[in-house]
Scaffold this active site. Sequence first.
Site, PDB file in Angstrom:
ATOM      1  N   THR A 160      65.273 -37.196   8.384  1.00  0.00           N
ATOM      2  CA  THR A 160      66.665 -36.909   8.760  1.00  0.00           C
ATOM      3  C   THR A 160      67.614 -37.159   7.581  1.00  0.00           C
ATOM      4  O   THR A 160      68.700 -37.718   7.743  1.00  0.00           O
ATOM      5  CB  THR A 160      67.116 -37.702  10.012  1.00  0.00           C
ATOM      6  OG1 THR A 160      66.029 -37.802  10.943  1.00  0.00           O
ATOM      7  CG2 THR A 160      68.257 -36.992  10.726  1.00  0.00           C
TER       8      THR A 160
ATOM      9  N   ARG B  80      68.742 -42.128  10.758  1.00  0.00           N
ATOM     10  CA  ARG B  80      69.640 -41.995  11.898  1.00  0.00           C
ATOM     11  C   ARG B  80      70.255 -43.335  12.230  1.00  0.00           C
ATOM     12  O   ARG B  80      71.094 -43.434  13.111  1.00  0.00           O
ATOM     13  CB  ARG B  80      68.865 -41.486  13.122  1.00  0.00           C
ATOM     14  CG  ARG B  80      68.292 -40.117  12.888  1.00  0.00           C
ATOM     15  CD  ARG B  80      67.503 -39.640  14.074  1.00  0.00           C
ATOM     16  NE  ARG B  80      66.595 -38.606  13.661  1.00  0.00           N
ATOM     17  CZ  ARG B  80      65.757 -37.984  14.463  1.00  0.00           C
ATOM     18  NH1 ARG B  80      65.710 -38.316  15.737  1.00  0.00           N
ATOM     19  NH2 ARG B  80      64.957 -37.059  13.995  1.00  0.00           N
TER      20      ARG B  80
ATOM     21  N   LYS C 117      58.609 -28.353   6.500  1.00  0.00           N
ATOM     22  CA  LYS C 117      58.553 -28.831   7.873  1.00  0.00           C
ATOM     23  C   LYS C 117      58.854 -27.627   8.774  1.00  0.00           C
ATOM     24  O   LYS C 117      59.602 -26.730   8.385  1.00  0.00           O
ATOM     25  CB  LYS C 117      59.628 -29.906   8.043  1.00  0.00           C
ATOM     26  CG  LYS C 117      59.836 -30.412   9.454  1.00  0.00           C
ATOM     27  CD  LYS C 117      60.826 -31.582   9.444  1.00  0.00           C
ATOM     28  CE  LYS C 117      61.173 -32.013  10.851  1.00  0.00           C
ATOM     29  NZ  LYS C 117      61.870 -33.292  10.914  1.00  0.00           N
TER      30      LYS C 117
ATOM     31  N   GLU D  39      57.569 -41.812   8.482  1.00  0.00           N
ATOM     32  CA  GLU D  39      58.797 -41.135   8.051  1.00  0.00           C
ATOM     33  C   GLU D  39      59.930 -41.874   8.750  1.00  0.00           C
ATOM     34  O   GLU D  39      60.104 -41.742   9.960  1.00  0.00           O
ATOM     35  CB  GLU D  39      58.748 -39.654   8.469  1.00  0.00           C
ATOM     36  CG  GLU D  39      60.033 -38.897   8.197  1.00  0.00           C
ATOM     37  CD  GLU D  39      60.065 -37.544   8.935  1.00  0.00           C
ATOM     38  OE1 GLU D  39      59.018 -36.861   9.026  1.00  0.00           O
ATOM     39  OE2 GLU D  39      61.152 -37.197   9.427  1.00  0.00           O
TER      40      GLU D  39
END
Length: 209
Positions: free
Chosen positions: A69, A45, A129, A41
């Site tokens: 993210t 960022r 999640k 994953e």
Amino acid sequence: MNEILEKIKKIAIVPVVLLEDAKDARPLAEALCDGGLPCAEVTFRTEAAQEGIRVMTEEFPEMLVGAGTVLTMEQADRAIAAGAKFIVSPGLNPKVVRHCLDQGMTMLPGTATPSDVERAMEFGLDVVKFFPAEAAGGLEMIKALAAPYVSMKFMPTGGINEKNLRSYLDFPKVLACGGSWMVKGELIKTGRFDEIRKLAEKAVALARR
Ligand code: 3PG
């Protein structure tokens, strides 16, 4: 559950990757695949995320690569364009979730409360999640959430490591665990890919036990 979620379940561990430099994508993917953990994953960022996903999906077709993210629709579009097979976000942004689902993407929004889980259910999701897993109550919290929401499965992420991985995976409502312990930023930055391979091997052995 769709085919991508089935794959995540089988792999059981989703390495959460922070790429400072897209040139690290290739050796990192190689180390994870050699370590028996063909999944990543890649978090949005850093600017390198999109290119990193593209390199991994194109050069390592055996690998399941997603984006993490993802906070905006624009990031989701960039992730999808790069070839991401799933999208993860720390929280549940209804606009981003709708946007991803409308494009047929597998979406795992972050949840930490009963209300979050119910919002996910409104979108027809059956896997979310659970974030930040340890800080938000850990396995006990997942067990408490799983009691009323009987069809929901969770991917805890945040604070998971070699010590607590097994206890999470032993709970049947945990689909897989996410974590960065085998792909720490420092290991990537300093090119210690052999160490990453060994940590991946160790993680896989723990997951199989
Ligand atoms: C994150 O957002 O960084 C992920 O949840 C990974 O958490 P971890 O670094 O505690 O594994």
